[in-house]
Write a protein that holds these residues in place. Structure first.
Motif, short mmCIF file in Angstrom:
data_model
loop_
_atom_site.label_atom_id
_atom_site.label_comp_id
_atom_site.label_asym_id
_atom_site.label_seq_id
_atom_site.Cartn_x
_atom_site.Cartn_y
_atom_site.Cartn_z
N THR A 1 0.81 -1.23 0.00
CA THR A 1 0.00 0.00 0.00
C THR A 1 0.84 1.27 0.00
O THR A 1 0.34 2.33 -0.39
N GLU A 2 2.10 1.18 0.40
CA GLU A 2 2.92 2.39 0.48
C GLU A 2 3.16 3.03 -0.88
O GLU A 2 3.53 4.21 -0.97
N TYR A 3 2.95 2.27 -1.97
CA TYR A 3 3.18 2.82 -3.30
C TYR A 3 1.90 3.39 -3.94
O TYR A 3 1.96 3.93 -5.04
N PHE A 4 0.77 3.23 -3.27
CA PHE A 4 -0.47 3.76 -3.82
C PHE A 4 -0.40 5.28 -4.00
O PHE A 4 -0.88 5.82 -5.00
N LEU A 5 0.19 5.98 -3.03
CA LEU A 5 0.30 7.44 -3.11
C LEU A 5 1.13 7.86 -4.32
O LEU A 5 0.75 8.79 -5.05
N HIS A 6 2.26 7.17 -4.54
CA HIS A 6 3.11 7.50 -5.67
C HIS A 6 2.34 7.32 -6.99
O HIS A 6 2.36 8.21 -7.86
N ILE B 1 3.21 -1.88 -6.41
CA ILE B 1 2.05 -2.10 -5.52
C ILE B 1 1.73 -3.59 -5.43
O ILE B 1 1.37 -4.10 -4.36
N GLY C 1 -0.88 7.27 -7.39
CA GLY C 1 -1.98 8.24 -7.44
C GLY C 1 -1.53 9.61 -7.89
O GLY C 1 -2.21 10.27 -8.69
N VAL C 2 -0.39 10.06 -7.39
CA VAL C 2 0.15 11.38 -7.77
C VAL C 2 0.50 11.40 -9.26
O VAL C 2 0.17 12.36 -9.97
N TYR D 1 5.24 1.98 -10.58
CA TYR D 1 4.62 1.98 -9.26
C TYR D 1 3.42 1.02 -9.16
O TYR D 1 3.17 0.46 -8.10
#
Length: 429
Positions: A181-186, A222, A188-189, A218
């Motif tokens: 889940t830590e790569y979801f933000l990357h 994920i 998403g951006v 990314y």
């Protein structure tokens, strides 16, 4: 309308040739895998390859680079086709879209249910018989020539587009590895930046493709299958051109007049003419539809390189039926799903929906022809093989399932062809 039919005809012709190339690549793979070169063939596709990006590295076998990276380009093209059909094609209105949508849903749900019914303890392979190989199916229709109702090709294309969308959703939601889940933000951006380009009216494809590579990285990190990145990118590619057709005509006429007015005896172009040509080239770029331009570029790459390479690298299965006996119910689930589930689902759902007055069958297609398309939909082949590699890791199961896919696709194709040719012969008599 004429332009749309010409575009569709070119699309179908490319798919038909792609189907022939897929067949040749598959035959070659099976021959090589069962020859003295079999071990070398296996070693080649399992050779590790890696890319280092600073402190980060991506390392996969050659087969996985084909399945995850090159197939992401194929799914990018699929996503572009889906978006085009939803905006301006056969799925652009409820009245046109509902019939093939219901047909595709039946062609996915019934095969999946048949598989699960036979494999209640191991249902993960349910996505395998859901898939339809549009290149093979259209290739067969094209080889039949004038025996085929032209409306049937259009119906098969629309059905296959919805089928592809279903395959994408299944791959994205079911066949994933451990989620990070830590790569979801990357991701998403990056995806937000891609949509920002769309909203700002950027029609140059290069920025989208560069950000698309980062999105692929990314999405892969994920744990979601990386081919989904191709579809996500496709949905963000703009369909609007920078200038309209009338503006392009007016600007180009002015530049042509400018070019003509500055013709001189010197046998090289002067700076006025060069400026006029550059203006025409600039207008040419601006009038082009970004989505169609990218789809056109990818279609040849996909049809003539990616899919044949995928077939050659994945279809090389040893002809050993002992594996089928050990995994009989899995293989039967796939075979029955494709041969029986597809035609029952496609015909049954549309017939029931028509009787319930939920949809109206197109007057240009008979129920007999819909049954024939149902069997052609049972040609799973490359898409079924692709999902097989996602559903299973045991090589003996994968090999057995591939043999089942080959057999089922062949039987479905033969039945579909016989139904179409028989109808034509009966009509002539």
């Amino acid at each position: 309308m004429i332009k749309k039919l010409v575009t569709l005809d070119k699309f179908i012709n490319k798919e038909a040739l792609s189907g022939i190339l897929l067949f040749l690549a598959t035959v070659a793979a099976v021959i090589v895998a069962n020859s003295s070169l079999g071990q070398a063939y296996y070693d080649l596709w399992h050779m590790p390859l890696g890319i280092n990006l600073g402190e980060h590295s991506i390392s996969m076998t050659l087969t996985y680079w084909i399945d995850d990276a090159l197939m992401a380009l194929f799914f990018l093209m699929v996503g572009l086709e889906i978006k085009r059909e939803m905006l301006v094609g056969e799925l652009s209105s409820v009245s046109k879209a509902l019939f093939p949508i219901i047909a595709a849903l039946g062609g996915m749900i019934i095969p999946a249910l048949i598989y699960v019914a036979l494999n209640t303890n191991n249902p993960l392979g349910f996505g395998i018989p859901m898939a339809t190989d549009i290149a093979f199916a259209l290739g067969i229709l094209m080889l039949l020539g004038k025996r085929v109702n032209p409306a049937l090709k259009l119906f098969l294309v629309a059905l296959a587009v919805v089928d592809d969308l279903g395959a994408v959703l299944v791959v994205a939601t079911v066949y994933t590895s451990e989620i990070h889940t830590e790569y979801f933000l990357h991701a998403g951006v990056i995806y937000a930046l891609i949509w920002a380009l769309n909203i700002k009216g950027v029609t140059k494809l290069l920025p989208y493709l560069i950000l698309g590579i980062a999105l692929w990285i990314y999405i892969h990190a994920i744990g979601i299958h990386a081919t989904v990145a191709g579809v996500l990118l496709a949905f963000a590619i703009p369909i609007r051109s920078k200038i309209g057709e009338n503006a392009f005509i007016e600007d180009t006429k002015k530049d042509i007049v400018e070019f003509e007015n500055h013709i001189d005896p010197v046998p090289i172009l002067n700076h006025h003419q060069i400026d006029a040509l550059e203006n025409i080239a600039d207008s040419y770029d601006k009038v082009q539809n970004p989505l169609m331009r990218l789809e056109h570029s990818l279609h040849g790459l996909s049809a003539y390189f990616i899919m044949p390479l995928f077939a050659f690298s994945n279809a090389g299965v040893l002809i050993d039926f002992s594996g089928i006996n050990a995994n009989l119910m899995i293989v039967l689930g796939v075979v029955f799903g494709l041969i029986i589930g597809k035609p029952i689902g496609i015909f049954g759902f549309t017939y029931l929906a028509t009787k319930l007055k939920l949809v109206k069958k197109p007057d240009t297609i008979s129920w007999y022809e819909i049954v024939a398309v149902g069997f052609l939909g049972g040609i799973g082949f490359t898409m079924s093989i692709f999902i097989t590699h996602l559903a299973f890791v045991d090589e003996s199961i994968i090999s057995a399932v591939k043999l089942g896919i080959f057999v089922a696709s062949f039987i479905a194709a033969v039945i579909g062809v016989l139904l179409i040719t028989l109808k034509k012969d009966l009509t002539q008599n």
